[in-house]
Enzyme design. Structure first.
Site, PDB file in Angstrom:
ATOM      1  N   ASN A   1       0.747  -1.432   0.120  1.00 19.73           N
ATOM      2  CA  ASN A   1      -0.091   0.031   0.045  1.00 19.73           C
ATOM      3  C   ASN A   1       0.634   1.597   0.173  1.00 19.73           C
ATOM      4  OD1 ASN A   1      -0.464   1.908   2.580  1.00 19.73           O
ATOM      5  ND2 ASN A   1       0.116  -0.091   3.233  1.00 19.73           N
TER       6      ASN A   1
ATOM      7  N   LEU B   1      -0.952   8.256   3.958  1.00 20.00           N
ATOM      8  CA  LEU B   1      -1.300   8.260   5.603  1.00 20.00           C
ATOM      9  C   LEU B   1      -2.950   9.646   5.616  1.00 20.00           C
ATOM     10  CD1 LEU B   1       1.840   9.322   7.817  1.00 20.00           C
ATOM     11  CD2 LEU B   1       0.024   7.479   7.388  1.00 20.00           C
TER      12      LEU B   1
ATOM     13  N   ASN C   1       3.499   6.289  15.352  1.00 26.76           N
ATOM     14  CA  ASN C   1       3.725   5.776  14.092  1.00 26.76           C
ATOM     15  C   ASN C   1       5.155   6.382  13.791  1.00 26.76           C
ATOM     16  OD1 ASN C   1       4.410   4.610  11.724  1.00 26.76           O
ATOM     17  ND2 ASN C   1       2.448   5.251  11.267  1.00 26.76           N
TER      18      ASN C   1
ATOM     19  N   CYS D   1       7.038   6.476   9.695  1.00 25.49           N
ATOM     20  CA  CYS D   1       6.819   8.201   8.976  1.00 25.49           C
ATOM     21  C   CYS D   1       7.518   8.897   8.641  1.00 25.49           C
ATOM     22  CB  CYS D   1       5.208   8.763   9.012  1.00 25.49           C
ATOM     23  SG  CYS D   1       5.151   9.453  10.403  1.00 25.49           S
TER      24      CYS D   1
ATOM     25  N   GLY E   1       1.684 -10.370   9.597  1.00 26.49           N
ATOM     26  CA  GLY E   1       0.710 -11.619   8.216  1.00 26.49           C
ATOM     27  C   GLY E   1       0.303 -12.418   9.267  1.00 26.49           C
TER      28      GLY E   1
HETATM   29  C1  LIG Z   1      -4.109  -0.357   4.201  1.00 27.59           C
HETATM   30  C2  LIG Z   1      -3.119  -0.421   4.632  1.00 27.59           C
HETATM   31  C3  LIG Z   1      -2.476   1.035   5.495  1.00 27.59           C
HETATM   32  C4  LIG Z   1      -2.338   1.342   6.629  1.00 27.59           C
HETATM   33  N1  LIG Z   1      -1.831   2.860   7.073  1.00 27.59           N
HETATM   34  C5  LIG Z   1      -1.166   2.515   8.537  1.00 27.59           C
HETATM   35  C6  LIG Z   1      -1.486   4.074   9.304  1.00 27.59           C
HETATM   36  O1  LIG Z   1      -2.170   4.920   9.566  1.00 27.59           O
HETATM   37  N2  LIG Z   1      -0.340   3.423  10.648  1.00 27.59           N
HETATM   38  C7  LIG Z   1       0.453   2.806  10.723  1.00 27.59           C
HETATM   39  O2  LIG Z   1       1.224   2.907  11.460  1.00 27.59           O
HETATM   40  N3  LIG Z   1       0.158   1.866  10.384  1.00 27.59           N
HETATM   41  C8  LIG Z   1      -0.569   1.401   8.578  1.00 27.59           C
HETATM   42  N4  LIG Z   1      -0.623   0.152   8.120  1.00 27.59           N
HETATM   43  C9  LIG Z   1       0.558  -1.077   8.527  1.00 27.59           C
HETATM   44  C10 LIG Z   1      -0.062  -1.701  10.312  1.00 27.59           C
HETATM   45  O3  LIG Z   1      -0.624  -1.036  10.827  1.00 27.59           O
HETATM   46  C11 LIG Z   1       0.619  -2.985   9.865  1.00 27.59           C
HETATM   47  O4  LIG Z   1       1.606  -2.377  10.704  1.00 27.59           O
HETATM   48  C12 LIG Z   1       1.368  -3.884   8.423  1.00 27.59           C
HETATM   49  O5  LIG Z   1       0.394  -3.400   7.642  1.00 27.59           O
HETATM   50  C13 LIG Z   1       1.640  -5.028   9.174  1.00 27.59           C
HETATM   51  O6  LIG Z   1       0.381  -6.146   9.698  1.00 27.59           O
HETATM   52  P1  LIG Z   1      -0.174  -6.467   8.461  1.00 27.59           P
HETATM   53  O7  LIG Z   1       0.672  -7.459   7.923  1.00 27.59           O
HETATM   54  O8  LIG Z   1      -1.594  -8.238   9.299  1.00 27.59           O
HETATM   55  O9  LIG Z   1      -0.858  -5.473   7.616  1.00 27.59           O
HETATM   56  C14 LIG Z   1      -0.970   0.105   7.344  1.00 27.59           C
HETATM   57  C15 LIG Z   1      -1.104  -1.239   6.517  1.00 27.59           C
HETATM   58  C16 LIG Z   1      -2.758  -1.244   5.016  1.00 27.59           C
HETATM   59  C17 LIG Z   1      -2.389  -2.585   4.652  1.00 27.59           C
END
Ligand SMILES: Cc1cc2nc3c(=O)[nH]c(=O)nc-3n(C[C@H](O)[C@H](O)[C@H](O)COP(=O)(O)O)c2cc1C
Length: 301
Positions: free
Chosen positions: A69, A73, A128, A131, A245
């Site tokens: 993705n 933000l 976070n 960023c 994941g």
């Molecule tokens: C579409 C999308 C948007 C995300 N937006 C944020 C965000 O705004 N802030 C943040 O700290 N992490 C964001 N993340 C990261 C997730 O919180 C997470 O740390 C990351 O996707 C790994 O977990 P997963 O593999 O289960 O998705 C985003 C992830 C995805 C897929």
């Protein structure tokens, strides 16, 4: 029912299942599928002081075992969060709400923390640090340890509730990053964020995402998350929210065994919006069937 209560320092959850920032909106989008009041905690989408329109599409791409993705933000700014999003979560008494801030400067993060300090519906703050820091030419905060220390300690000064710092596994040394974060005032660590990755459009022969780099998430990054959690958990006694994941009860168990105290679900919310609730039931069933407690889910040598 097994005992699922989970203490992350001062942050007490009814169970260890959390939803990850950016993958579960502001919670209320999911109420057709999920009883929010059964989830341990939801982490809200990263917020900034002003509204952000985010990146130019395309913003997502599918990969063989995950997704990338480049959302950028996008959010409506902190005042919208306070006026519209937090009041909508008022009725969920068992649910803990984690606000996630992603300011582009130390000052912006301080300002966000100062504002959220007054919000009763926010049970914890997640910072976070992946960023971009505008003052450093857009380099992520997490690559600059003195800046990380300053950022966390300044946010710590403004926010008196439980402070979570979200770590990235793409730094050279996540143990060092954790150490600096803890010293500066992090009470809970959450890890990991997405992994920087790229895609190519073969028709245009251009990079698929306008910014080039996007964040990889989903099952593809799970083993990376497991190693990061193992490394941090074996060095520090700090509550850890494991992310990366998770797609099944087996994954939840792996995260808990390797050192996480709670497990956050990200990308899988898009595939199965009920997954958080299902995993709570499956964890309960697993502990009952195997006559185990959460505390017994530890790594054996
Ligand atoms: C579409 C999308 C948007 C995300 N937006 C944020 C965000 O705004 N802030 C943040 O700290 N992490 C964001 N993340 C990261 C997730 O919180 C997470 O740390 C990351 O996707 C790994 O977990 P997963 O593999 O289960 O998705 C985003 C992830 C995805 C897929």
């Amino acid at each position: 029912m097994a005992e699922l209560k989970t203490k992350l320092g001062r942050l007490e959850l009814q169970n260890p299942i959390v939803t990850a920032s950016g993958t579960f909106g502001y919670g209320t989008e999911f109420t057709d599928f999920v009883d929010l009041d059964r989830i341990g905690a939801i982490t809200l989408k990263s917020v900034t002081m002003e509204a952000k329109i985010g990146n130019i599409p395309p913003r997502i791409a599918e990969t063989p075992s995950g997704m990338m993705n480049s959302i950028g933000l996008e959010n409506n700014g902190i005042q919208d969060l306070i006026k519209r999003r937090l009041p909508a979560l008022e009725g969920y008494k068992n649910l803990k709400v984690i606000a996630n801030i992603a300011g582009h400067s130390i000052e912006e993060n301080i300002e966000c923390a100062r504002i959220l300090e007054k919000e009763k519906r926010v049970d914890a703050l997640e910072l976070n640090i992946s960023c971009p820091n505008v003052a450093a030419g857009g380099l992520s905060f997490c690559f600059d340890l003195p800046v990380v220390e300053k950022l966390i300690s300044k946010v710590r000064d403004e926010y008196s509730g439980p402070l979570i710092v979200k770590l990235s596994a793409s730094v050279p040394d996540i143990v060092k990053l954790a150490e600096v974060s803890i010293k500066a005032g992090a009470e809970i660590l959450s890890l990991i964020n997405t992994i920087p990755a790229m895609e190519v459009d073969i028709t245009s022969r251009k990079l698929f995402f306008k910014r080039g780099v996007a964040g990889l998430s989903g099952p593809a990054i799970r083993p990376i998350a497991l190693k990061a959690i193992y490394d941090v958990a074996s060095h520090f006694k700090i509550p850890i929210i494991g992310i990366g994941g998770v797609s099944s009860i087996e994954d939840v168990l792996k995260f808990l065994i390797i050192g996480a105290d709670a497990v956050s679900i990200g990308m899988m919310n898009f595939i199965n919006p009920k997954i958080a609730e299902t995993l709570i039931d499956e964890l309960d069933e697993y502990l009952n069937t195997n006559k185990l407690t959460l505390a017994e889910l530890t790594l054996q040598s």
